[in-house]
Design a protein around this motif. Sequence first.
Motif, short mmCIF file in Angstrom:
data_model
loop_
_atom_site.label_atom_id
_atom_site.label_comp_id
_atom_site.label_asym_id
_atom_site.label_seq_id
_atom_site.Cartn_x
_atom_site.Cartn_y
_atom_site.Cartn_z
N LEU A 177 0.82 -1.21 0.00
CA LEU A 177 0.00 0.00 0.00
C LEU A 177 0.86 1.26 0.00
N THR A 178 2.02 1.18 0.61
CA THR A 178 2.90 2.34 0.69
C THR A 178 3.65 2.59 -0.61
N MET A 179 4.12 1.51 -1.23
CA MET A 179 5.00 1.67 -2.39
C MET A 179 4.28 1.62 -3.72
N SER A 180 3.01 1.27 -3.74
CA SER A 180 2.32 1.00 -5.01
C SER A 180 2.29 2.20 -5.95
N GLY A 181 2.35 3.41 -5.41
CA GLY A 181 2.30 4.57 -6.28
C GLY A 181 3.65 5.14 -6.66
N VAL A 198 -1.92 -0.98 -13.94
CA VAL A 198 -0.91 -0.11 -13.35
C VAL A 198 -1.57 1.09 -12.67
N GLU A 199 -2.58 1.66 -13.34
CA GLU A 199 -3.28 2.81 -12.76
C GLU A 199 -4.02 2.42 -11.48
N ALA A 200 -4.60 1.22 -11.47
CA ALA A 200 -5.32 0.76 -10.28
C ALA A 200 -4.36 0.55 -9.11
N ILE A 201 -3.19 -0.01 -9.39
CA ILE A 201 -2.19 -0.21 -8.34
C ILE A 201 -1.70 1.12 -7.81
N ALA A 202 -1.43 2.06 -8.73
CA ALA A 202 -0.98 3.39 -8.31
C ALA A 202 -2.06 4.10 -7.49
N TYR A 203 -3.32 3.87 -7.85
CA TYR A 203 -4.45 4.50 -7.15
C TYR A 203 -4.54 4.03 -5.70
N ALA A 204 -4.03 2.81 -5.45
CA ALA A 204 -4.10 2.24 -4.10
C ALA A 204 -3.04 2.79 -3.17
N SER A 205 -2.13 3.61 -3.66
CA SER A 205 -1.02 4.10 -2.86
C SER A 205 -1.50 5.01 -1.74
N VAL A 206 -1.07 4.71 -0.51
CA VAL A 206 -1.43 5.56 0.61
C VAL A 206 -0.57 6.83 0.63
N ARG A 209 -2.30 9.65 -1.11
CA ARG A 209 -3.43 10.16 -0.32
C ARG A 209 -2.93 10.96 0.88
N PHE A 210 -1.90 10.43 1.52
CA PHE A 210 -1.38 11.10 2.71
C PHE A 210 -0.69 12.42 2.37
N ALA A 211 -0.15 12.52 1.15
CA ALA A 211 0.55 13.74 0.74
C ALA A 211 -0.36 14.96 0.81
N ALA A 212 -1.64 14.78 0.50
CA ALA A 212 -2.57 15.91 0.57
C ALA A 212 -2.70 16.42 2.00
N PHE A 213 -2.78 15.50 2.97
CA PHE A 213 -2.85 15.91 4.37
C PHE A 213 -1.57 16.61 4.80
N GLU A 214 -0.43 16.15 4.29
CA GLU A 214 0.84 16.80 4.61
C GLU A 214 0.85 18.25 4.14
N VAL A 217 -4.29 19.87 3.42
CA VAL A 217 -5.54 19.83 2.66
C VAL A 217 -6.32 18.57 3.03
N ILE A 218 -7.58 18.75 3.41
CA ILE A 218 -8.47 17.62 3.67
C ILE A 218 -9.36 17.44 2.45
N SER A 219 -9.18 16.32 1.78
CA SER A 219 -9.98 16.01 0.59
C SER A 219 -10.93 14.87 0.92
N LEU A 220 -12.19 15.04 0.60
CA LEU A 220 -13.19 14.01 0.90
C LEU A 220 -12.84 12.66 0.27
N PRO A 221 -12.40 12.61 -1.01
CA PRO A 221 -12.02 11.30 -1.57
C PRO A 221 -10.91 10.62 -0.78
N ASP A 222 -9.95 11.41 -0.26
CA ASP A 222 -8.85 10.82 0.51
C ASP A 222 -9.36 10.28 1.85
N VAL A 223 -10.26 11.02 2.49
CA VAL A 223 -10.84 10.55 3.75
C VAL A 223 -11.64 9.27 3.51
N ILE A 224 -12.41 9.26 2.43
CA ILE A 224 -13.20 8.06 2.10
C ILE A 224 -12.29 6.88 1.80
N TYR A 225 -11.18 7.15 1.12
CA TYR A 225 -10.22 6.08 0.82
C TYR A 225 -9.73 5.41 2.10
#
Length: 249
Positions: A177-181, A198-206, A209-214, A217-225
């Motif tokens: 989950l950490t390295m997939s993207g 490849v796109e699906a695997i990259a999409y699974a990268s945490v 998602r975490f980069a936005a919080f860094e 920025v709070i994004s609803l799709p990231d929270v839902i993920y």
Amino acid sequence: MTSSRGFIAIYFREMRAWFTTPLAYVFLAAFAFSAPAFAYNVGRFFDTNRADLAPLFAYLPWLLMILMPALAMRAWAEERDRGTLEIILSLPVSIGSIATAKFMAAWTVAAAALAATFPMWVAVNYLGSPDNVAILISYFGAFLLAGSYLAIGQALSAASGSQVTAFVLSVLAALFLTMSGLPLVTESLSGAAPAFVVEAIAYASVLERFAAFERGVISLPDVIYFLSLIALGVTGAGMQAGLSREAGR
């Protein structure tokens, strides 16, 4: 026993199991030491000349990738090792309540571990004028990330025969989950797998998602993920425990 009373009883049972033994204290001490160590030494905190916690949050996913599986591995595998799994499953409490209570107790310990890094937050406020809202959002993202690793780890703990196996499988799942993207992964797969895979695997990268919080920025799709990963893990643990209950009948 009602579902809510059963949930509370299991939750406090798990919390007592953590804090009446050295386990929680050792874990909290390890986290409180290793997180600043990564920020100060690997992230070169003092060399950035910036009053923020970016070095801490940059390496936090990699630290959580190891420590959350260590926190999750005992959830169900220890019950099986000690012969108490049949007892807890025979209680008049739904499997869902048991799985959720176990997860929430471990997530509480994880929250306490993150809180152990708050002195660094105090330090950057002493050294300068950081964006405290952005730091708070980063902590919120770290809390969700820790919960995601925990939930997946507990699902694997329920499916494993030992704590060691659960830990190894959980670290591998968190590593994926950490390295997939990362470009290293996507570029190596681009020639061997269809583009949508490849796109699906990259999409699974945490990390993505975490980069936005860094960035604060709070994004609803990231929270839902992250909440979806948590729901998937808790549901998986409950289903596996349900199979164990059926097998014991």
